[in-house]
Motif scaffolding. Sequence first.
Motif, PDB file in Angstrom:
ATOM      1  N   ALA A  44     -53.889  87.944 -19.857  1.00  9.37           N
ATOM      2  CA  ALA A  44     -53.647  89.541 -19.976  1.00  9.37           C
ATOM      3  C   ALA A  44     -54.724  90.035 -20.607  1.00  9.37           C
ATOM      4  CB  ALA A  44     -52.453  89.893 -21.064  1.00  9.37           C
ATOM      5  N   PRO A  45     -55.242  91.147 -20.087  1.00 10.92           N
ATOM      6  CA  PRO A  45     -54.684  91.852 -18.958  1.00 10.92           C
ATOM      7  C   PRO A  45     -54.739  91.666 -17.856  1.00 10.92           C
ATOM      8  CG  PRO A  45     -56.718  93.057 -19.721  1.00 10.92           C
ATOM      9  CD  PRO A  45     -56.533  91.784 -20.538  1.00 10.92           C
ATOM     10  N   ILE A  46     -53.859  91.669 -16.731  1.00 10.36           N
ATOM     11  CA  ILE A  46     -54.133  91.520 -15.432  1.00 10.36           C
ATOM     12  C   ILE A  46     -53.801  92.851 -14.644  1.00 10.36           C
ATOM     13  CG2 ILE A  46     -51.962  90.668 -14.898  1.00 10.36           C
ATOM     14  CD1 ILE A  46     -54.645  88.692 -13.394  1.00 10.36           C
ATOM     15  N   MET A  47     -54.547  92.845 -13.494  1.00 15.27           N
ATOM     16  CA  MET A  47     -54.257  94.156 -12.522  1.00 15.27           C
ATOM     17  C   MET A  47     -54.034  93.583 -11.163  1.00 15.27           C
ATOM     18  SD  MET A  47     -57.482  96.633 -14.070  1.00 15.27           S
ATOM     19  CE  MET A  47     -58.409  95.398 -14.702  1.00 15.27           C
ATOM     20  N   LEU A  48     -53.095  94.216 -10.323  1.00 13.06           N
ATOM     21  CA  LEU A  48     -52.749  93.617  -9.202  1.00 13.06           C
ATOM     22  C   LEU A  48     -52.715  94.943  -8.322  1.00 13.06           C
ATOM     23  CD1 LEU A  48     -49.911  91.207 -10.305  1.00 13.06           C
ATOM     24  CD2 LEU A  48     -52.381  90.861  -9.687  1.00 13.06           C
ATOM     25  N   PHE A  49     -53.487  95.056  -7.328  1.00 12.23           N
ATOM     26  CA  PHE A  49     -53.433  96.188  -6.337  1.00 12.23           C
ATOM     27  C   PHE A  49     -52.688  95.430  -5.106  1.00 12.23           C
ATOM     28  CE2 PHE A  49     -55.429  98.593  -2.663  1.00 12.23           C
ATOM     29  CZ  PHE A  49     -54.530  99.931  -2.934  1.00 12.23           C
ATOM     30  N   MET A  50     -51.409  96.301  -4.904  1.00  6.31           N
ATOM     31  CA  MET A  50     -50.600  95.402  -3.794  1.00  6.31           C
ATOM     32  C   MET A  50     -50.447  96.739  -2.790  1.00  6.31           C
ATOM     33  SD  MET A  50     -49.442  93.135  -5.733  1.00  6.31           S
ATOM     34  CE  MET A  50     -47.701  92.645  -5.224  1.00  6.31           C
ATOM     35  N   ILE A  51     -50.528  96.488  -1.488  1.00  3.80           N
ATOM     36  CA  ILE A  51     -50.046  97.217  -0.387  1.00  3.80           C
ATOM     37  C   ILE A  51     -48.943  96.513   0.172  1.00  3.80           C
ATOM     38  CG2 ILE A  51     -50.809  98.223   1.777  1.00  3.80           C
ATOM     39  CD1 ILE A  51     -53.713  98.026   0.818  1.00  3.80           C
ATOM     40  N   ASP A  52     -48.005  97.311   0.504  1.00  2.33           N
ATOM     41  CA  ASP A  52     -46.726  96.867   0.918  1.00  2.33           C
ATOM     42  C   ASP A  52     -46.194  95.563   0.519  1.00  2.33           C
ATOM     43  OD1 ASP A  52     -46.167  99.089   2.782  1.00  2.33           O
ATOM     44  OD2 ASP A  52     -47.570  97.898   4.238  1.00  2.33           O
TER      45      ASP A  52
ATOM     46  N   ARG B 212     -56.912  91.220  -7.252  1.00  4.21           N
ATOM     47  CA  ARG B 212     -56.666  90.909  -8.513  1.00  4.21           C
ATOM     48  C   ARG B 212     -57.856  90.939  -9.419  1.00  4.21           C
ATOM     49  NH1 ARG B 212     -52.649  86.578 -10.724  1.00  4.21           N
ATOM     50  NH2 ARG B 212     -51.454  86.999  -8.886  1.00  4.21           N
ATOM     51  N   GLU B 213     -57.763  91.380 -10.595  1.00  2.01           N
ATOM     52  CA  GLU B 213     -58.726  91.472 -11.767  1.00  2.01           C
ATOM     53  C   GLU B 213     -58.064  91.294 -12.911  1.00  2.01           C
ATOM     54  OE1 GLU B 213     -62.128  92.070 -11.454  1.00  2.01           O
ATOM     55  OE2 GLU B 213     -62.146  92.514  -9.324  1.00  2.01           O
TER      56      GLU B 213
ATOM     57  N   PHE C  72     -65.699  97.517 -14.023  1.00  2.00           N
ATOM     58  CA  PHE C  72     -65.190  98.751 -13.332  1.00  2.00           C
ATOM     59  C   PHE C  72     -65.925  99.125 -12.179  1.00  2.00           C
ATOM     60  CE2 PHE C  72     -62.168  98.823 -16.672  1.00  2.00           C
ATOM     61  CZ  PHE C  72     -60.906  99.407 -15.935  1.00  2.00           C
ATOM     62  N   ASP C  73     -67.496  98.728 -12.197  1.00  2.00           N
ATOM     63  CA  ASP C  73     -68.071  99.401 -11.072  1.00  2.00           C
ATOM     64  C   ASP C  73     -67.836  98.316  -9.797  1.00  2.00           C
ATOM     65  OD1 ASP C  73     -69.273  97.031 -12.347  1.00  2.00           O
ATOM     66  OD2 ASP C  73     -71.161  97.560 -11.941  1.00  2.00           O
TER      67      ASP C  73
ATOM     68  N   LYS D 141     -64.295  97.389  -4.645  1.00  2.00           N
ATOM     69  CA  LYS D 141     -63.492  96.657  -3.968  1.00  2.00           C
ATOM     70  C   LYS D 141     -62.235  97.770  -3.463  1.00  2.00           C
ATOM     71  CE  LYS D 141     -64.238  92.403  -6.254  1.00  2.00           C
ATOM     72  NZ  LYS D 141     -63.621  91.457  -7.178  1.00  2.00           N
ATOM     73  N   LEU D 142     -61.553  98.562  -4.448  1.00  3.84           N
ATOM     74  CA  LEU D 142     -60.825  99.607  -4.173  1.00  3.84           C
ATOM     75  C   LEU D 142     -60.880 100.296  -3.304  1.00  3.84           C
ATOM     76  CD1 LEU D 142     -57.859  99.932  -5.268  1.00  3.84           C
ATOM     77  CD2 LEU D 142     -58.751 101.388  -7.074  1.00  3.84           C
ATOM     78  N   GLU D 143     -62.218 100.850  -3.233  1.00  5.05           N
ATOM     79  CA  GLU D 143     -62.549 101.894  -2.519  1.00  5.05           C
ATOM     80  C   GLU D 143     -62.570 101.463  -0.924  1.00  5.05           C
ATOM     81  OE1 GLU D 143     -63.861 105.703  -0.956  1.00  5.05           O
ATOM     82  OE2 GLU D 143     -63.605 105.276  -3.201  1.00  5.05           O
TER      83      GLU D 143
END
Length: 111
Positions: free
Chosen positions: A74-82, A88-89, A95-96, A101-103
């Motif tokens: 921890a911490p872990i960040m997960l960006f999910m689509i459907d 995963r970070e 953050f840059d 990646k997110l963009e």
Amino acid sequence: MRKVNELTTLKMVEEFLENHELSFLYVSTPECSTCHAILPKLRELLDHYPLIHLGHIDACKVEEVAGKFLILTAPIMLFMIDQKEYLREDRYVRFDRLKEKLEQIYEMYTR
């Protein structure tokens, strides 16, 4: 600053993912100072992406989350689509790079 949905059970996590096409899960623990420092930065970053919904999970309260998402730290960040993981970070987030990646993913999705 982005609203955070507190997810206190695995069922709430699953419903959150089902109800939001674009979901960002932030998993932390209460004793983690890094976790406390990253969340405000993440909320600020996500202000630029109005379609993404942010959910926070305390890994100490929802222990099953570690097994479901193969979380080892921890911490872990997960960006999910459907309900599928696209990004995963973990603990040492740049953050840059996360923003780049997110963009890319967000642009492709919203075209």
